[in-house]
Design a protein around this motif. Structure first.
Motif, mmCIF file in Angstrom:
data_model
loop_
_atom_site.group_PDB
_atom_site.id
_atom_site.type_symbol
_atom_site.label_atom_id
_atom_site.label_comp_id
_atom_site.label_asym_id
_atom_site.label_seq_id
_atom_site.Cartn_x
_atom_site.Cartn_y
_atom_site.Cartn_z
ATOM 1 N N GLY A 79 0.787 -1.219 0.000
ATOM 2 C CA GLY A 79 0.000 0.000 0.000
ATOM 3 C C GLY A 79 0.822 1.273 0.000
ATOM 4 N N LEU A 80 2.120 1.171 0.171
ATOM 5 C CA LEU A 80 2.977 2.355 0.184
ATOM 6 C C LEU A 80 3.493 2.723 -1.200
ATOM 7 C CD1 LEU A 80 5.033 1.656 3.432
ATOM 8 C CD2 LEU A 80 2.994 3.086 3.150
ATOM 9 N N SER A 81 3.202 1.901 -2.191
ATOM 10 C CA SER A 81 3.675 2.148 -3.552
ATOM 11 C C SER A 81 2.533 2.689 -4.412
ATOM 12 C CB SER A 81 4.211 0.849 -4.166
ATOM 13 O OG SER A 81 4.416 1.002 -5.552
ATOM 14 N N ALA A 82 2.624 3.964 -4.791
ATOM 15 C CA ALA A 82 1.571 4.586 -5.595
ATOM 16 C C ALA A 82 1.390 3.863 -6.923
ATOM 17 C CB ALA A 82 1.885 6.061 -5.818
ATOM 18 N N SER A 83 2.485 3.480 -7.552
ATOM 19 C CA SER A 83 2.361 2.810 -8.852
ATOM 20 C C SER A 83 1.749 1.422 -8.697
ATOM 21 C CB SER A 83 3.712 2.739 -9.566
ATOM 22 O OG SER A 83 4.639 2.009 -8.803
ATOM 23 N N LEU A 84 2.050 0.720 -7.612
ATOM 24 C CA LEU A 84 1.451 -0.591 -7.385
ATOM 25 C C LEU A 84 -0.043 -0.450 -7.093
ATOM 26 C CD1 LEU A 84 1.881 -3.603 -7.286
ATOM 27 C CD2 LEU A 84 2.575 -3.380 -4.893
ATOM 28 N N LEU A 85 -0.416 0.560 -6.333
ATOM 29 C CA LEU A 85 -1.840 0.789 -6.063
ATOM 30 C C LEU A 85 -2.598 1.113 -7.349
ATOM 31 C CD1 LEU A 85 -1.707 2.799 -2.726
ATOM 32 C CD2 LEU A 85 -2.486 0.442 -3.065
ATOM 33 N N GLU A 86 -1.973 1.872 -8.228
ATOM 34 C CA GLU A 86 -2.586 2.173 -9.525
ATOM 35 C C GLU A 86 -2.781 0.884 -10.320
ATOM 36 O OE1 GLU A 86 -1.209 4.489 -13.529
ATOM 37 O OE2 GLU A 86 -0.812 5.496 -11.618
ATOM 38 N N HIS A 87 -1.761 0.031 -10.307
ATOM 39 C CA HIS A 87 -1.859 -1.260 -10.983
ATOM 40 C C HIS A 87 -2.977 -2.103 -10.359
ATOM 41 C CE1 HIS A 87 -0.832 -5.105 -12.735
ATOM 42 N NE2 HIS A 87 -0.656 -5.600 -11.512
ATOM 43 N N PHE A 88 -3.071 -2.117 -9.031
ATOM 44 C CA PHE A 88 -4.113 -2.887 -8.350
ATOM 45 C C PHE A 88 -5.510 -2.412 -8.764
ATOM 46 C CE2 PHE A 88 -1.571 -4.334 -4.331
ATOM 47 C CZ PHE A 88 -0.907 -5.278 -5.106
ATOM 48 N N HIS A 89 -5.696 -1.101 -8.917
ATOM 49 C CA HIS A 89 -6.998 -0.582 -9.352
ATOM 50 C C HIS A 89 -7.356 -1.143 -10.725
ATOM 51 C CE1 HIS A 89 -8.372 2.340 -6.351
ATOM 52 N NE2 HIS A 89 -7.094 2.522 -6.083
ATOM 53 N N SER A 90 -6.409 -1.088 -11.662
ATOM 54 C CA SER A 90 -6.656 -1.618 -13.012
ATOM 55 C C SER A 90 -6.914 -3.119 -12.959
ATOM 56 C CB SER A 90 -5.454 -1.346 -13.921
ATOM 57 O OG SER A 90 -5.258 0.026 -14.070
ATOM 58 N N MET A 91 -6.126 -3.809 -12.149
ATOM 59 C CA MET A 91 -6.263 -5.254 -12.021
ATOM 60 C C MET A 91 -7.628 -5.619 -11.444
ATOM 61 S SD MET A 91 -3.518 -7.578 -10.055
ATOM 62 C CE MET A 91 -3.990 -9.079 -9.280
ATOM 63 N N ALA A 92 -8.072 -4.898 -10.434
ATOM 64 C CA ALA A 92 -9.374 -5.174 -9.826
ATOM 65 C C ALA A 92 -10.490 -4.947 -10.840
ATOM 66 C CB ALA A 92 -9.573 -4.310 -8.581
ATOM 67 N N LEU A 118 -6.988 -6.549 -1.655
ATOM 68 C CA LEU A 118 -8.234 -7.041 -1.059
ATOM 69 C C LEU A 118 -9.220 -5.900 -0.807
ATOM 70 C CD1 LEU A 118 -6.998 -9.620 1.610
ATOM 71 C CD2 LEU A 118 -8.224 -10.104 -0.512
ATOM 72 N N ALA A 119 -8.716 -4.763 -0.350
ATOM 73 C CA ALA A 119 -9.582 -3.626 -0.043
ATOM 74 C C ALA A 119 -10.345 -3.159 -1.275
ATOM 75 C CB ALA A 119 -8.765 -2.481 0.548
#
Length: 168
Positions: A79-92, A118-119
């Motif tokens: 959750g501390l990685s902005a780029s990973l969170l962006e990827h998670f949004h697309s993935m979800a 998960l969130a």
């Protein structure tokens, strides 16, 4: 080192036809907290040599390090990685569409870390459960309302997840 062992067979196919392909300098465990006193005296280092299996072509580490060393003081949080969170949004978005997930469906994340992925599914109305080997990170995710089992995915933990949450 009692908490480290060296495999002599391929992790995928079990063959013993292995050769050192990429020798690398031993290094401390990634994302592990090293207190100042250990850093000054020298943190433990572990082999990173890559070996090639001539039977199946898998390039792999043959060094096996105990989970306590790898995840006992694990500090990385996805959750501390902005780029990973962006990827998670697309993935979800993509997974919800492709798998035709609807509110109430159960999604299980293996290696769920702090529950950031998960969130996103929980926010879409899905029931969620995670499993992660870093006990303190799993406990933090659970405290945030993202049920996370501390451990590894295997047959026993899969049965526990099904018993607790039902079929995914």
């Amino acid at each position: 080192m009692p908490d480290v062992r060296q495999r002599v067979t391929c992790r995928l196919c079990g063959s013993g036809d292995l050769d050192l392909a990429v020798p690398m300098r031993p290094t401390p465990v990634a994302d592990a907290y090293v207190p100042g006193e250990k850093f000054v005296s020298g943190a433990p280092v572990y082999p990173l040599d890559l070996h090639l299996c001539h039977t199946c072509g898998h390039l792999q580490l043959l060094t096996v390090i105990s989970p306590e060393i790898l995840f006992g003081e694990y500090t990385y949080r996805s959750g501390l990685s902005a780029s990973l969170l962006e990827h998670f949004h697309s993935m979800a978005d993509e997974l919800t569409s492709v798998a035709k997930l609807t509110p109430g469906d159960l999604l299980i994340d293996v290696g769920s870390n702090d529950g950031s992925l998960l969130a996103l599914f929980r926010d879409r109305g899905l029931r969620v459960a995670g499993i992660d080997p870093a006990q303190h990170i799993a406990a933090e995710a659970t405290a945030r309302g993202l049920p996370t089992t501390a451990g590894y995915m295997n047959e026993a933990s899969a049965r526990q997840l099904v018993a607790a949450h039902g079929q995914a």
